[in-house]
Design a protein around this motif. Sequence first.
Motif, short mmCIF file in Angstrom:
data_model
loop_
_atom_site.label_atom_id
_atom_site.label_comp_id
_atom_site.label_asym_id
_atom_site.label_seq_id
_atom_site.Cartn_x
_atom_site.Cartn_y
_atom_site.Cartn_z
N MET A 78 90.09 16.32 75.61
CA MET A 78 90.60 17.66 75.41
C MET A 78 91.41 18.08 76.65
O MET A 78 91.13 17.65 77.75
CB MET A 78 89.46 18.65 75.21
CG MET A 78 88.61 18.37 73.97
SD MET A 78 89.47 18.61 72.42
CE MET A 78 89.38 20.35 72.22
N LYS A 79 92.40 18.93 76.40
CA LYS A 79 93.26 19.41 77.48
C LYS A 79 93.64 20.86 77.17
O LYS A 79 93.80 21.24 76.02
CB LYS A 79 94.51 18.53 77.55
CG LYS A 79 95.51 18.96 78.59
CD LYS A 79 96.71 18.03 78.63
CE LYS A 79 97.79 18.61 79.51
NZ LYS A 79 98.05 17.83 80.67
N ARG A 80 93.79 21.66 78.22
CA ARG A 80 94.14 23.07 78.05
C ARG A 80 95.64 23.25 78.22
O ARG A 80 96.24 22.80 79.20
CB ARG A 80 93.39 23.91 79.07
CG ARG A 80 93.60 25.41 78.89
CD ARG A 80 92.74 26.25 79.79
NE ARG A 80 91.31 25.97 79.63
CZ ARG A 80 90.54 26.49 78.67
NH1 ARG A 80 91.06 27.29 77.78
NH2 ARG A 80 89.26 26.20 78.62
N CYS A 81 96.26 23.93 77.26
CA CYS A 81 97.69 24.24 77.31
C CYS A 81 97.91 25.34 78.35
O CYS A 81 97.24 26.37 78.34
CB CYS A 81 98.17 24.70 75.95
SG CYS A 81 99.89 25.26 75.91
N THR A 82 98.88 25.13 79.25
CA THR A 82 99.14 26.13 80.29
C THR A 82 99.95 27.31 79.74
O THR A 82 100.04 28.34 80.40
CB THR A 82 99.89 25.52 81.49
OG1 THR A 82 101.11 24.96 81.04
CG2 THR A 82 99.05 24.45 82.16
N LYS A 83 100.49 27.18 78.55
CA LYS A 83 101.27 28.27 77.94
C LYS A 83 100.38 29.21 77.15
O LYS A 83 100.36 30.41 77.39
CB LYS A 83 102.35 27.67 77.03
CG LYS A 83 103.25 28.69 76.38
CD LYS A 83 104.24 29.23 77.37
CE LYS A 83 105.27 30.06 76.63
NZ LYS A 83 106.05 30.86 77.54
N CYS A 84 99.60 28.68 76.20
CA CYS A 84 98.77 29.52 75.34
C CYS A 84 97.33 29.61 75.82
O CYS A 84 96.59 30.49 75.39
CB CYS A 84 98.80 29.03 73.89
SG CYS A 84 98.07 27.39 73.62
N GLY A 85 96.91 28.69 76.69
CA GLY A 85 95.57 28.72 77.24
C GLY A 85 94.49 28.12 76.35
O GLY A 85 93.32 28.13 76.71
N GLU A 86 94.87 27.62 75.18
CA GLU A 86 93.90 27.02 74.26
C GLU A 86 93.60 25.58 74.66
O GLU A 86 94.47 24.87 75.14
CB GLU A 86 94.43 27.05 72.83
CG GLU A 86 94.58 28.44 72.26
CD GLU A 86 95.10 28.40 70.84
OE1 GLU A 86 94.86 27.40 70.13
OE2 GLU A 86 95.76 29.37 70.45
N GLU A 87 92.38 25.16 74.39
CA GLU A 87 91.99 23.77 74.65
C GLU A 87 92.20 22.99 73.36
O GLU A 87 91.69 23.37 72.30
CB GLU A 87 90.53 23.70 75.10
CG GLU A 87 90.20 22.38 75.72
CD GLU A 87 88.93 22.42 76.53
OE1 GLU A 87 88.16 21.45 76.40
OE2 GLU A 87 88.72 23.40 77.26
N LYS A 88 92.97 21.90 73.46
CA LYS A 88 93.34 21.12 72.28
C LYS A 88 93.18 19.64 72.57
O LYS A 88 93.15 19.22 73.73
CB LYS A 88 94.79 21.41 71.90
CG LYS A 88 95.04 22.86 71.56
CD LYS A 88 96.48 23.10 71.19
CE LYS A 88 96.69 24.56 70.81
NZ LYS A 88 98.04 24.81 70.35
#
Length: 67
Positions: free
Chosen positions: A1-11
Amino acid sequence: MKRCTKCGEEKPRAEFSRDRSRKDGRAPWCKPCVRRWQQENAEHLADYNRRWQQANPEKKRAQDRRY
């Protein structure tokens, strides 16, 4: 899993484009955020590309030949 720096969601990592310059090999923004940004800035991107092509005709011609 990785967190998007734009939306902040973990995907999942599959949601991020590959980027060899990054430590983990993935881009910082998820694909949906990149797509949304490109749609919101389509006019700016088109203008930038048009100006680049006019300023670099030799490079543009070489790219067209390679394609």
